[in-house]
Design a protein around this motif. Structure first.
Motif, PDB file in Angstrom:
ATOM      1  N   UNK A  70      10.526  -3.850 -13.947  1.00  0.00           N
ATOM      2  CA  UNK A  70      10.334  -3.430 -15.332  1.00  0.00           C
ATOM      3  C   UNK A  70       9.195  -2.448 -15.515  1.00  0.00           C
ATOM      4  N   UNK A  71       8.925  -1.651 -14.482  1.00  0.00           N
ATOM      5  CA  UNK A  71       7.823  -0.696 -14.532  1.00  0.00           C
ATOM      6  C   UNK A  71       8.301   0.674 -14.992  1.00  0.00           C
ATOM      7  N   UNK A  72       7.387   1.451 -15.516  1.00  0.00           N
ATOM      8  CA  UNK A  72       7.638   2.839 -15.890  1.00  0.00           C
ATOM      9  C   UNK A  72       6.656   3.718 -15.134  1.00  0.00           C
ATOM     10  N   UNK A  73       7.179   4.780 -14.537  1.00  0.00           N
ATOM     11  CA  UNK A  73       6.308   5.688 -13.809  1.00  0.00           C
ATOM     12  C   UNK A  73       7.037   6.342 -12.662  1.00  0.00           C
ATOM     13  N   UNK A 131       0.814  -1.234   0.000  1.00  0.00           N
ATOM     14  CA  UNK A 131       0.000   0.000   0.000  1.00  0.00           C
ATOM     15  C   UNK A 131       0.839   1.272   0.000  1.00  0.00           C
ATOM     16  N   UNK A 132       1.922   1.294   0.758  1.00  0.00           N
ATOM     17  CA  UNK A 132       2.693   2.523   0.915  1.00  0.00           C
ATOM     18  C   UNK A 132       3.915   2.619  -0.002  1.00  0.00           C
ATOM     19  N   UNK A 133       4.016   1.740  -0.991  1.00  0.00           N
ATOM     20  CA  UNK A 133       5.064   1.849  -2.019  1.00  0.00           C
ATOM     21  C   UNK A 133       4.385   1.608  -3.351  1.00  0.00           C
ATOM     22  N   UNK A 134       4.218   2.676  -4.124  1.00  0.00           N
ATOM     23  CA  UNK A 134       3.425   2.570  -5.348  1.00  0.00           C
ATOM     24  C   UNK A 134       4.162   3.176  -6.551  1.00  0.00           C
ATOM     25  N   UNK A 135       3.692   2.776  -7.714  1.00  0.00           N
ATOM     26  CA  UNK A 135       4.144   3.356  -8.976  1.00  0.00           C
ATOM     27  C   UNK A 135       2.953   4.052  -9.613  1.00  0.00           C
ATOM     28  N   UNK A 136       3.156   5.284 -10.031  1.00  0.00           N
ATOM     29  CA  UNK A 136       2.114   6.046 -10.742  1.00  0.00           C
ATOM     30  C   UNK A 136       2.487   6.055 -12.217  1.00  0.00           C
TER      31      UNK A 136
END
Length: 233
Positions: free
Chosen positions: A108-111, A82-87
């Motif tokens: 491998x996320x972008x944001x 919950x407290x570590x997110x990618x936008x």
């Protein structure tokens, strides 16, 4: 006994525990003087300004080289965090966390990375209006690797016997957070006390064998990608 503490809601149970745990006067004198976000505590620890504290788990990768010990207590996500997110619609790292910025690349996320109480506040705000345009990075890791993810970890340079006993006691104790502490946390964070309690239920603190496998898997991914942990220089 210079202890550094992550100043987030995720360590509220430890805050309550340490108030009643028997400790030397030098620990008590310094406690609360060094509290900040994980990336700042990484530097404080590596430069010797604190000799123990909860810091980013990526920094624990330097334990052998820097001659310190990483304890089997940390901040662990076994499903959601919950407290570590990618936008995904935004860009940028979060200056407050080296581990989460590295995790973004490992996944491998972008944001844009957002962590801590600010991330929790953002998630709760979005969920109230049915906005799911964020990625819970702890949940994403668990879905990919089928292992817990350790975001922060207690690291120690001195007085390891004292900290080992303290952390063994903490990992065994079920901490009940008093009403007045919850109300104070609600006032400071802008997050309602019941939402704080719900959030704390998704976290655990004892690094068992499965969580340790998760740590080792993360470190292996870092090496493959050539991502280096924080250093003094």
């Amino acid at each position: 006994m210079r202890f550094g503490k992550i100043d987030y809601l995720n360590l509220l149970p430890f805050e309550v525990f340490v108030r009643t745990y028997p400790k030397p006067s030098q620990f008590q004198c310094f406690y609360n003087k060094k509290k900040s976000y994980p990336a700042r505590l990484n530097k404080e620890f590596l430069f010797g300004r604190i000799d123990a504290g909860f810091i980013s788990s990526i920094t624990a990768l330097r334990a052998q080289k820097e001659k310190f010990k990483a304890a089997n207590v940390g901040i662990i996500a076994r499903k959601r965090v919950v407290s570590v997110i990618c936008l995904p619609k935004e860009q940028g790292e979060d200056y407050q966390s080296a581990t989460s910025n590295a995790l973004l690349k490992v996944l491998g996320l972008k944001g844009r990375v957002l962590i801590g109480d600010r991330a929790l506040f953002e998630v709760l705000k979005r969920e109230k209006v049915g906005d799911k345009t964020y990625i819970d990075m702890g949940e994403k890791w668990v879905a990919n690797e089928h292992l817990p993810f350790v975001f922060g970890r207690l690291c120690v340079k001195e007085n390891y016997t004292f900290y080992e006993k303290m952390m063994q006691a903490f990992s065994k104790k079920r901490v009940k957070i008093p009403y007045y502490i919850l109300k104070n946390a609600e006032f400071k964070s802008g997050i309602k006390k019941q939402e704080i309690l719900n959030y704390l239920k998704v976290l655990s603190y004892k690094i068992d064998k499965k969580a340790q496998f998760g740590v080792e898997r993360f470190y292996r991914r870092l090496r493959i990608l050539g991502i280096k942990p924080p250093s003094r220089f």
